[in-house]
Design an enzyme around this catalytic site. Sequence first.
Site, mmCIF file in Angstrom:
data_model
loop_
_atom_site.group_PDB
_atom_site.id
_atom_site.type_symbol
_atom_site.label_atom_id
_atom_site.label_comp_id
_atom_site.label_asym_id
_atom_site.label_seq_id
_atom_site.Cartn_x
_atom_site.Cartn_y
_atom_site.Cartn_z
ATOM 1 N N HIS A 160 -0.083 1.456 -11.256
ATOM 2 C CA HIS A 160 0.524 1.178 -9.949
ATOM 3 C C HIS A 160 -0.270 0.047 -9.301
ATOM 4 C CE1 HIS A 160 1.989 1.379 -5.980
ATOM 5 N NE2 HIS A 160 0.873 1.873 -5.481
ATOM 6 N N ASN A 183 2.256 -4.551 -3.109
ATOM 7 C CA ASN A 183 2.536 -3.161 -3.470
ATOM 8 C C ASN A 183 3.993 -2.839 -3.105
ATOM 9 O OD1 ASN A 183 2.718 -0.390 -3.673
ATOM 10 N ND2 ASN A 183 0.822 0.054 -2.562
ATOM 11 N N CYS A 230 3.895 6.239 -4.030
ATOM 12 C CA CYS A 230 3.587 5.264 -5.084
ATOM 13 C C CYS A 230 3.607 5.875 -6.485
ATOM 14 C CB CYS A 230 2.246 4.603 -4.804
ATOM 15 S SG CYS A 230 2.274 3.676 -3.268
HETATM 16 O O1 UT7 Z 1 -0.439 2.595 -2.731
HETATM 17 C C1 UT7 Z 1 -1.035 3.829 -2.792
HETATM 18 C C2 UT7 Z 1 -2.037 4.174 -1.795
HETATM 19 N N1 UT7 Z 1 -2.744 3.102 -1.170
HETATM 20 C C3 UT7 Z 1 -3.827 2.531 -1.730
HETATM 21 O O2 UT7 Z 1 -4.197 2.799 -2.830
HETATM 22 C C4 UT7 Z 1 -4.605 1.562 -0.859
HETATM 23 C C5 UT7 Z 1 -6.062 1.923 -0.830
HETATM 24 N N2 UT7 Z 1 -6.845 1.147 0.096
HETATM 25 C C6 UT7 Z 1 -7.076 -0.195 -0.017
HETATM 26 O O3 UT7 Z 1 -6.531 -0.856 -0.878
HETATM 27 C C7 UT7 Z 1 -8.072 -0.826 0.902
HETATM 28 O O4 UT7 Z 1 -8.787 0.189 1.571
HETATM 29 C C8 UT7 Z 1 -7.459 -1.791 1.961
HETATM 30 C C9 UT7 Z 1 -6.908 -3.030 1.252
HETATM 31 C C10 UT7 Z 1 -6.347 -1.085 2.732
HETATM 32 C C11 UT7 Z 1 -8.548 -2.248 2.927
HETATM 33 O O5 UT7 Z 1 -9.617 -2.851 2.218
HETATM 34 P P1 UT7 Z 1 -11.113 -2.348 2.444
HETATM 35 O O6 UT7 Z 1 -11.959 -3.197 1.598
HETATM 36 O O7 UT7 Z 1 -11.159 -0.880 2.208
HETATM 37 O O8 UT7 Z 1 -11.357 -2.713 3.950
HETATM 38 P P2 UT7 Z 1 -11.826 -1.755 5.125
HETATM 39 O O9 UT7 Z 1 -10.713 -0.889 5.572
HETATM 40 O O10 UT7 Z 1 -13.129 -1.130 4.747
HETATM 41 O O11 UT7 Z 1 -12.121 -2.827 6.236
HETATM 42 C C12 UT7 Z 1 -13.219 -3.767 6.126
HETATM 43 C C13 UT7 Z 1 -13.139 -4.706 7.301
HETATM 44 C C14 UT7 Z 1 -12.943 -3.989 8.629
HETATM 45 O O12 UT7 Z 1 -13.649 -4.689 9.636
HETATM 46 P P3 UT7 Z 1 -15.044 -4.142 10.176
HETATM 47 O O13 UT7 Z 1 -14.785 -2.752 10.680
HETATM 48 O O14 UT7 Z 1 -15.969 -4.167 8.988
HETATM 49 O O15 UT7 Z 1 -15.391 -5.122 11.243
HETATM 50 C C15 UT7 Z 1 -11.471 -4.119 8.874
HETATM 51 O O16 UT7 Z 1 -11.124 -4.059 10.234
HETATM 52 O O17 UT7 Z 1 -12.014 -5.575 7.150
HETATM 53 C C16 UT7 Z 1 -11.201 -5.503 8.312
HETATM 54 N N3 UT7 Z 1 -9.821 -5.720 7.934
HETATM 55 C C17 UT7 Z 1 -9.303 -6.949 7.818
HETATM 56 N N4 UT7 Z 1 -9.837 -8.167 7.988
HETATM 57 C C18 UT7 Z 1 -9.036 -9.231 7.775
HETATM 58 C C19 UT7 Z 1 -8.865 -4.808 7.643
HETATM 59 N N5 UT7 Z 1 -7.724 -5.436 7.328
HETATM 60 C C20 UT7 Z 1 -7.963 -6.761 7.432
HETATM 61 C C21 UT7 Z 1 -7.184 -7.900 7.229
HETATM 62 N N6 UT7 Z 1 -7.767 -9.121 7.419
HETATM 63 N N7 UT7 Z 1 -5.880 -7.858 6.855
#
Ligand code: UT7
Length: 335
Positions: free
Chosen positions: A256, A286, A115
């Site tokens: 980004h 993204n 990225c």
């Molecule tokens: O591009 C360069 C590098 N990448 C980035 O900069 C991305 C950085 N990371 C992020 O943007 C975020 O971490 C994500 C968008 C990938 C995920 O968001 P988050 O708020 O960090 O969610 P999380 O991974 O902490 O997950 C929270 C909950 C989990 O459920 P439990 O364990 O609390 O029951 C996940 O399983 O949300 C769940 N979850 C979803 N729920 C509905 C994860 N993906 C989804 C989804 N829909 N698509």
Amino acid sequence: MKRAVITAVGHYVPDNVIPNSYFENRIETTDEWIRTRTGIEERRFAPDGMATSDMGVRAIQDCLNSRGIDKDEIDFIIVATVTPDYIFPSTACIIQDKMQMKHPYIWGYDVSAACSGFIFALETARRLVEAGASQKALVVGADKMTTITDPQDRTTCIIFGDGAGAVLLEPSDDENTGIIDSVMHIDGSGLPLLHMKAGGSVMPASLETVEKRLHYIFQDGQPVFRAAVKSMADAACDVMQRNNLTGEDIAWLVPHQANLRIIDATASRMELEKDRVMINIQRYGNTTAGTIPICLSEWHKDGKIKYGDNIILAAFGGGFTYGATYLRWGIRHSA
Ligand code: UT7
């Protein structure tokens, strides 16, 4: 020494708009979760048969047409991508051939910095232009992320989209515009958190790697999120400090587009109002190396960037890679 100035910009996004609702009956997710956790409302998917180079070509054509530059004047082309057409040859070679660019000394290559790819490539081209080694350098950020995104992985498939942007860099004596400073970093300890497991020399492609779905992006979202917030803001604040800039001096932050919450946190550390931040993640998701040049191109076309505007580009990505570039806009709107 001459300054390297962006003298033209262009972009391409595929026509096929994929709203969040597309995922609701394919994986366990909701439009509401995607909007609130990422800021994304829709993204574009390129059709089968359209390669990263094809999107790059379209972005370059848009860029060159906007300035009436002939393709044969291009002497250097650098393509930032993590979804090259092939492992080799480089996408730069393929684009040169597809466009039949015929400068007698044209050369170039691809840059792999995920990225941060666009700002890393821009920095590389800037140095060549400043040194007098290139008179017209094309910097392309292009990714067909759908080719490496697992449609069954709800933590990644909702984030990414396809798209490309391109800028033309030229030398200038004008002290008031051009790329002024930058800070670039790599931190390879980020590998376990964000990578593609198979297809390289560590784990070559096999029936087993395909069956285990190892040719897709692996991301441990939360620690990557934390690293992105810190690193992007650190780099942006560093380049501001080095140049005695405060939030009030900045016309535009071009971050980004990985997650709206990361963008907001970066802007807030820079003490920037939100109306001075380029944000189009809601429409494209993204697009990896595409995000920053697509923003620049859209905002330029809309007449929202003024000649002489102070602009900070900031990015974070797999590697880890991160950095920030400070430039003063050099295109007059009539150009
Ligand atoms: O591009 C360069 C590098 N990448 C980035 O900069 C991305 C950085 N990371 C992020 O943007 C975020 O971490 C994500 C968008 C990938 C995920 O968001 P988050 O708020 O960090 O969610 P999380 O991974 O902490 O997950 C929270 C909950 C989990 O459920 P439990 O364990 O609390 O029951 C996940 O399983 O949300 C769940 N979850 C979803 N729920 C509905 C994860 N993906 C989804 C989804 N829909 N698509």
